[in-house]
Scaffold this active site. Structure first.
Site, PDB file in Angstrom:
ATOM      1  N   ASP A 289      48.323  45.928  40.044  1.00 36.16           N
ATOM      2  CA  ASP A 289      48.415  45.215  41.315  1.00 36.16           C
ATOM      3  C   ASP A 289      49.791  45.336  41.962  1.00 36.16           C
ATOM      4  OD1 ASP A 289      49.593  43.747  39.281  1.00 36.16           O
ATOM      5  OD2 ASP A 289      48.279  42.027  39.471  1.00 36.16           O
TER       6      ASP A 289
ATOM      7  N   ASN B   9      45.544  30.169  35.147  1.00 33.38           N
ATOM      8  CA  ASN B   9      44.215  29.860  35.682  1.00 33.38           C
ATOM      9  C   ASN B   9      43.170  30.903  35.263  1.00 33.38           C
ATOM     10  OD1 ASN B   9      44.863  32.084  37.187  1.00 33.38           O
ATOM     11  ND2 ASN B   9      44.879  31.056  39.169  1.00 33.38           N
TER      12      ASN B   9
ATOM     13  N   HIS C 204      43.448  34.200  35.586  1.00 35.19           N
ATOM     14  CA  HIS C 204      43.360  35.440  36.361  1.00 35.19           C
ATOM     15  C   HIS C 204      43.775  36.651  35.536  1.00 35.19           C
ATOM     16  CE1 HIS C 204      47.715  34.968  38.147  1.00 35.19           C
ATOM     17  NE2 HIS C 204      47.745  35.767  37.108  1.00 35.19           N
TER      18      HIS C 204
ATOM     19  N   GLU D 128      41.821  36.245  41.119  1.00 34.28           N
ATOM     20  CA  GLU D 128      41.917  34.806  40.949  1.00 34.28           C
ATOM     21  C   GLU D 128      40.515  34.237  40.686  1.00 34.28           C
ATOM     22  OE1 GLU D 128      44.734  33.709  40.566  1.00 34.28           O
ATOM     23  OE2 GLU D 128      46.132  33.978  42.228  1.00 34.28           O
TER      24      GLU D 128
HETATM   25  C1  F6R Z   1      50.630  41.349  36.582  1.00 36.25           C
HETATM   26  C2  F6R Z   1      49.335  40.708  36.581  1.00 36.25           C
HETATM   27  C3  F6R Z   1      49.145  39.258  36.272  1.00 36.25           C
HETATM   28  C4  F6R Z   1      49.928  38.790  35.046  1.00 36.25           C
HETATM   29  C5  F6R Z   1      49.697  37.299  34.787  1.00 36.25           C
HETATM   30  C6  F6R Z   1      50.543  36.791  33.644  1.00 36.25           C
HETATM   31  O1  F6R Z   1      50.525  42.713  36.915  1.00 36.25           O
HETATM   32  O2  F6R Z   1      48.405  41.376  36.854  1.00 36.25           O
HETATM   33  O3  F6R Z   1      47.773  39.014  36.075  1.00 36.25           O
HETATM   34  O4  F6R Z   1      49.543  39.539  33.934  1.00 36.25           O
HETATM   35  O5  F6R Z   1      49.993  36.566  35.929  1.00 36.25           O
HETATM   36  O6  F6R Z   1      51.878  36.852  34.007  1.00 36.25           O
HETATM   37  P1  F6R Z   1      53.040  36.524  32.953  1.00 36.25           P
HETATM   38  O7  F6R Z   1      53.015  37.612  31.956  1.00 36.25           O
HETATM   39  O8  F6R Z   1      54.292  36.563  33.794  1.00 36.25           O
HETATM   40  O9  F6R Z   1      52.735  35.199  32.396  1.00 36.25           O
END
Ligand code: F6R
Length: 268
Positions: free
Chosen positions: A67, A136, A138, A143
Site C-alpha cells: 500500500d 482493528n 486491517h 479497513e
Molecule cells: C503497512 C500495512 C499495515 C500495517 C499495520 C500494522 O504496509 O499494510 O496494514 O501492517 O497497520 O502496522 P504496525 O506494524 O506499525 O503496527
C-alpha cells in the site's frame, strides 16, 4: 492456519527472517509482497545482514508493496516508498526497477491501481506475502468492511488508523486519509502468507483473526480462507487467543515430524 507463538518480538523477527531466507534460497527469483509499519523493521534489518553476509541475494527478486498513502510522492519522508528505500531497498542488492510500491502521487489513482494488479500478474503472482495487522484487524489498508474479493483500489482510512499513524506526522503536516492498497482478494492470491504481530495492542485483533468468524469486521479473518498462511506472534500478542496450549502443541509436533522426515530421507 499455522499459528506460531514465540517468547519475544526479537524471536518473531528472527522467525520472519528465516521464512524469507528459505523462500529466496528455494526460489531466487521470488516475487515478494512487502509491508511497512513498525512490525517488519527488525525483520528487514535481519534480511539486510543476510544479504550483506552473502547468505541471500535479491538480485533476481521482485517486490510489490501492499500500500501507499494517496497524495504523497515517493520522496516524502512519510511515504511508504520512502520507508522501503530507507529500511530495506537502499541496503540490499535488489534492482531498483524490480521494486514496486503503488504510486501515491499519480494523476489517476484508479488507473494506477488497475495497472498495479496487472503488473503483479505479469510477474506471475506473489510467492510470499508479508503482512502486519492493524489494531482493528486491517491488513494492508483494507479497513473493516472491506470486501473479501477486493482488488487493488483507493481506500479511505478509518479514524482509528489515521490516529494510530498520526505519530509519524509532524504537527503541521497534512496527514493523508486515503490510500492505494492491494485488496483482500489480491492478498489471498499470494501462494504463501506470513503475518507477523507483536505487542499487547494486537492481541484482540489476532484472536479475532485466528479464532473469530470470517467477517468484514476483521479483514485479517479472511486469511482463514487461505491454504498456506502462517501467523507468528510474540507472547504479548497471543494473550487473547483461547487455544494457546493447542497451538504450542501443534508446533511441537510439526517440528518433531519435520526432524523425523529429515532422518528418514537421510537413511533412505
Ligand atoms: C503497512 C500495512 C499495515 C500495517 C499495520 C500494522 O504496509 O499494510 O496494514 O501492517 O497497520 O502496522 P504496525 O506494524 O506499525 O503496527
Amino acid at each position: 492456519m499455522r499459528v506460531v507463538i514465540l517468547e519475544s518480538a526479537e524471536q518473531v523477527a528472527e522467525f520472519g527472517a528465516t521464512f524469507f531466507v528459505n523462500q529466496i534460497v528455494n526460489k531466487s527469483n521470488s516475487v515478494l509482497g512487502l509491508a511497512t509499519g513498525s512490525t517488519p523493521v527488525s525483520l528487514y534489518e535481519k534480511l539486510i545482514e543476510k544479504n550483506n553476509s552473502g547468505a541471500i541475494s535479491f538480485k533476481d527478486v521482485t517486490t510489490f508493496n501492499l500500500d501507499e498513502y494517496y497524495g504523497l510522492s515517493g520522496d516524502h519522508p512519510q511515504s511508504y516508498r520512502f520507508f522501503m528505500q530507507q529500511k530495506l531497498f537502499d541496503h540490499i542488492d535488489v534492482a531498483p526497477e524490480s521494486t514496486h510500491v503503488p504510486s501515491g502521487d499519480c494523476a489517476d489513482p484508479h488507473q494506477a491501481c488497475k495497472e498495479y494488479e496487472q503488473e503483479i500478474q505479469r510477474y506471475g503472482g506473489i510467492d510470499l506475502q508479508l503482512l502486519g495487522i492493524g489494531r482493528n484487524g486491517h491488513i494492508g489498508f483494507n479497513e473493516p468492511s472491506s470486501s473479501i474479493g477486493s482488488r487493488t483500489r483507493v481506500k479511505s482510512l478509518t479514524y482509528e488508523t489515521v490516529r494510530d499513524n498520526a505519530r509519524f506526522f509532524g504537527e503541521n503536516e497534512t496527514q493523508p486519509t486515503l490510500s492505494l492498497t492491494m485488496g483482500i482478494g489480491t492478498i489471498l492470491e499470494a501462494r504463501k502468507i506470513l503475518l507477523m504481530a507483536t505487542g499487547e495492542s494486537k492481541a484482540d485483533a489476532i484472536a479475532y483473526a485466528v479464532e473469530g468468524a470470517i467477517s468484514a469486521s476483521c479483514p485479517a479473518s479472511s486469511l482463514q480462507l487461505h491454504p498456506d498462511t502462517t501467523i507468528v506472534v510474540d507472547k504479548a500478542a497471543s494473550t487473547e487467543l483461547s487455544d494457546v496450549e493447542f497451538y504450542l502443541d501443534v508446533e511441537e509436533k510439526r517440528l518433531a515430524l519435520e526432524q523425523q522426515l529429515i532422518v528418514n530421507s537421510a537413511a533412505a
